[in-house]
Design a protein around this motif. Structure first.
Motif, PDB file in Angstrom:
ATOM      1  N   ASN A 132       0.833  -1.207   0.000  1.00 30.91           N
ATOM      2  CA  ASN A 132       0.000   0.000   0.000  1.00 30.91           C
ATOM      3  C   ASN A 132       0.870   1.262   0.000  1.00 30.91           C
ATOM      4  OD1 ASN A 132      -2.379   1.403   0.031  1.00 30.91           O
ATOM      5  ND2 ASN A 132      -3.184   0.384   1.843  1.00 30.91           N
ATOM      6  N   ILE A 133       0.300   2.363  -0.466  1.00 28.02           N
ATOM      7  CA  ILE A 133       0.967   3.671  -0.333  1.00 28.02           C
ATOM      8  C   ILE A 133       0.809   4.126   1.117  1.00 28.02           C
ATOM      9  CG2 ILE A 133       0.467   6.134  -0.785  1.00 28.02           C
ATOM     10  CD1 ILE A 133       2.104   5.198  -3.014  1.00 28.02           C
ATOM     11  N   SER A 134       1.897   4.578   1.716  1.00 37.04           N
ATOM     12  CA  SER A 134       1.800   5.076   3.090  1.00 37.04           C
ATOM     13  C   SER A 134       1.469   6.573   3.067  1.00 37.04           C
ATOM     14  CB  SER A 134       3.131   4.844   3.814  1.00 37.04           C
ATOM     15  OG  SER A 134       3.210   5.690   4.929  1.00 37.04           O
ATOM     16  N   ASN A 135       0.277   6.930   3.597  1.00 37.21           N
ATOM     17  CA  ASN A 135      -0.114   8.345   3.654  1.00 37.21           C
ATOM     18  C   ASN A 135       0.850   9.151   4.528  1.00 37.21           C
ATOM     19  OD1 ASN A 135      -2.423   8.284   2.019  1.00 37.21           O
ATOM     20  ND2 ASN A 135      -3.609   7.383   3.683  1.00 37.21           N
ATOM     21  N   ASP A 136       1.288   8.522   5.632  1.00 37.77           N
ATOM     22  CA  ASP A 136       2.210   9.225   6.547  1.00 37.77           C
ATOM     23  C   ASP A 136       3.534   9.527   5.851  1.00 37.77           C
ATOM     24  OD1 ASP A 136       0.312   9.075   8.429  1.00 37.77           O
ATOM     25  OD2 ASP A 136       1.209   7.402   9.548  1.00 37.77           O
ATOM     26  N   ALA A 137       4.062   8.509   5.155  1.00 36.58           N
ATOM     27  CA  ALA A 137       5.347   8.700   4.457  1.00 36.58           C
ATOM     28  C   ALA A 137       5.205   9.778   3.385  1.00 36.58           C
ATOM     29  CB  ALA A 137       5.799   7.390   3.830  1.00 36.58           C
ATOM     30  N   ALA A 138       4.073   9.751   2.656  1.00 36.49           N
ATOM     31  CA  ALA A 138       3.856  10.738   1.587  1.00 36.49           C
ATOM     32  C   ALA A 138       3.817  12.152   2.181  1.00 36.49           C
ATOM     33  CB  ALA A 138       2.563  10.428   0.852  1.00 36.49           C
ATOM     34  N   LEU A 139       3.082  12.308   3.281  1.00 32.47           N
ATOM     35  CA  LEU A 139       2.935  13.619   3.907  1.00 32.47           C
ATOM     36  C   LEU A 139       4.283  14.157   4.392  1.00 32.47           C
ATOM     37  CD1 LEU A 139       0.782  15.705   4.621  1.00 32.47           C
ATOM     38  CD2 LEU A 139       0.525  14.601   6.847  1.00 32.47           C
TER      39      LEU A 139
END
Ligand SMILES: [Fe+2]
Length: 571
Positions: A369-376
């Protein structure tokens, strides 16, 4: 409860697939993590990610199955070298050092790399892995199975029957006679990279006419029972390591095309000739596959056909099989190449341990999955303008409707070589200029490469002929664009009037489904151009870091990464 892991590695497309108590948990290619295209190394990162998806450690694995038998492969390589002696003498040192030096020890290497006891690691055979990967994830209880590739241990083409939860081989064709190696030899002759350029040859074929049938008849002979033989003096894969065709091939067709040269069909008669060779190769490939399919239909009496092996990724041929082979339904396992062997190996292990196998495949979103935290964190650290819209799908649709190219990284990445709406670039389908922009500026690839449309599955029949079929959710076939719709699909209709359609449901690609739904509301057109989210020569994006790196280095207008929207400052 059993926990089994299938692995493919060693040649190209290393991958891992994890099945827990008969349920397919995850399946991923190593290239998505290492960022090395077609990475063949032991897929340690893919294995870790598969285990993380289930919250497990290597200690939980009951059995690992490697997708082929390295010892049988060694035997075939050595026998082939001896049979081709003295022409093969130069190949001996390379082949021996590659096989003895590392490949036959791969089971020990898997054990030490993955920290799994050696006595839990087993093997199956290459084409059995392909056959299992094609039949068990299909929607059929009973089916004929065709496995067609370059080469496994010694088999290049397998005919199987899948029935009552078992697969049995009925007939096979062995090395050196191989449809995959014929396609590979001509791929190299046309100046493309083998195991990578076959798609390009298929796209190029539509620009030519199959006018070299007489010449091809001297390369390959076909029998009435569907079997075929290559005329070996035209080939070199059995005598040299670096190239698949011989000087005799260049005498037949003229000099090979040099890699990397700009294609120009208008002023170069040579390029038109190469396109005609590609068209004839494609025609012959389809004829061979049709012969094999008709034969296996006669032998099994089945109405359903399953396909795997690298040749099964030829979506133009698959469409012809559906029309002309007599089978009512056809399923192609989306990771039909050697990566898919990992899935087949895992299924065989699961059946062997507790008789269970996964339910039919309805989505390729089997990756990380794409990590929202990492992206932010990344966009904050890099100072990239970003927002978190309430309805990110509607925001993406709005941009697409305004003719913007939107990179879309959402959900778990796809299993197999196709981007199916989890790691895709999306654009409006109408304008031909969008295709030029995607090809020239963003993807930097050949002008003849087509782009595929993705459409809401329940609307497909309005726009394309012969949709929806078992292959269309995975983009493994092509369909004719309805002539009255062609003007609205300028960016994704190939020169021959076909398109490699992906039909999208809420189950197969929920994020893309929502975008299409919103786009339909805004424009009345439930279609986007869908091309893979990667730069030229790179693996498709995997993580949030890959996605944002892509945004920084490629001129897309906007990007959805998880639940965050990034836009260029000019928008
Ligand atoms: Fe294969």
């Amino acid at each position: 409860m059993s926990c089994v892991l299938g692995i493919s590695a060693g040649y190209h497309d290393a991958a891992a697939a994890l099945i827990l108590d008969g349920q397919l948990i995850a399946a991923m290619q190593e290239e998505r993590f290492t960022r090395i295209k077609n990475d063949s190394s032991i897929p340690s990162q893919a294995v870790s990610a598969c285990l993380a998806q289930a919250g497990l450690t290597p200690a939980a694995i009951d059995r690992v199955v490697f997708y082929e038998n390295p010892f049988a492969k060694l035997e075939r390589v050595l026998l082939s070298l001896v049979r081709s002696f003295p022409q093969s003498w130069k190949q001996f040192p390379t082949a021996i050092s590659s096989q003895i030096g590392s490949k036959i020890w791969i089971l020990d290497q898997i054990s030490s790399t993955l920290n799994i006891p050696r006595n839990r690691i087993f093997t199956t055979t290459h084409h059995r892995s392909h056959a299992a990967s094609a039949f068990f994830p299909s929607p059929f209880d009973e089916a004929a199975i065709l496995t067609v590739d370059g080469i496994g241990e010694e088999v290049s083409t397998g005919m199987w029957l899948g029935k009552n939860g078992c697969i049995n081989c009925i007939k096979s064709i062995e090395y050196p006679h191989s449809l995959g190696l014929l396609y590979a030899a001509l791929t190299a002759y046309l100046g493309f990279e083998v195991n990578e350029g076959e798609y390009k040859v298929m796209g190029l074929a539509a620009y030519g006419t199959p006018c070299f049938k007489e010449e091809f008849a001297s390369l390959i002979s076909l029998s009435s029972d569907g079997s075929f033989e290559l005329n070996l003096p035209y080939f070199a894969f059995h005598t040299k390591t670096d190239i698949g065709f011989s000087a005799k091939m260049e005498k037949l067709f003229g000099p090979r095309r040099h890699p990397g040269k700009h294609w120009d069909f208008e002023s170069s008669s040579q390029d038109r000739k190469y396109a005609n060779i590609a068209a004839t190769l494609q025609w012959y490939t389809e004829e061979v596959l049709l012969g094999l399919a008709r034969n296996i239909r006669q032998l099994t009496g089945c109405d359903n056909l399953c396909l795997a092996g690298g040749v099964a990724l030829n979506c133009v041929a698959n469409a012809r099989l559906l029309k002309e082979s007599g089978f009512s339904r056809i399923f192609v396992q989306p990771a039909a190449g050697d990566a898919g062997g990992a899935l087949g190996a895992a299924i065989l292990a699961s059946i062997d341990l507790d008789g269970k196998y996964p339910s039919p495949l309805n989505s390729c979103a089997l990756g990380e999955n794409i990590s929202n935290d990492a992206a932010l964190k990344l966009v904050q650290n890099l100072g990239i303008n970003h927002t978190k819209p309430d309805d990110i799908f509607s925001s993406a649709a709005e941009l697409i409707a305004n003719n913007k190219v939107v990179a879309f990284a959402h959900g778990r990445f796809e299993w197999g070589p196709r981007a199916l709406g989890q790691r895709s670039m999306l654009a409006a389908p109408q304008d031909k200029a969008t295709r030029e922009r995607l090809n020239k500026v963003i993807k930097k690839r050949e002008p003849f490469r087509p782009f595929a449309p993705a459409i809401l599955s329940h609307r497909a029949g309005e726009w394309f002929e012969g949709q929806d079929c078992d292959m269309s959710p995975f983009m493994t076939s092509v369909a004719n664009v309805r002539p009255e719709r062609a003007k609205d699909l300028g960016a994704c209709t190939h020169i021959d009037g076909t398109a490699r359609v992906q039909t999208v449901s809420e189950l197969s690609s929920p994020g893309l489904f929502n975008v299409l739904h919103a786009l339909d509301k805004k424009t009345g057109i439930p279609i986007v151009v869908n091309t893979s989210l990667n730069g030229n020569g790179e693996p498709i994006v995997g993580s949030a870091l890959d996605a944002i790196s892509f945004f920084v280095s490629h001129p897309v207008d906007a990007m959805v990464v998880g639940d965050i929207l990034l836009k260029r400052n000019t928008l």
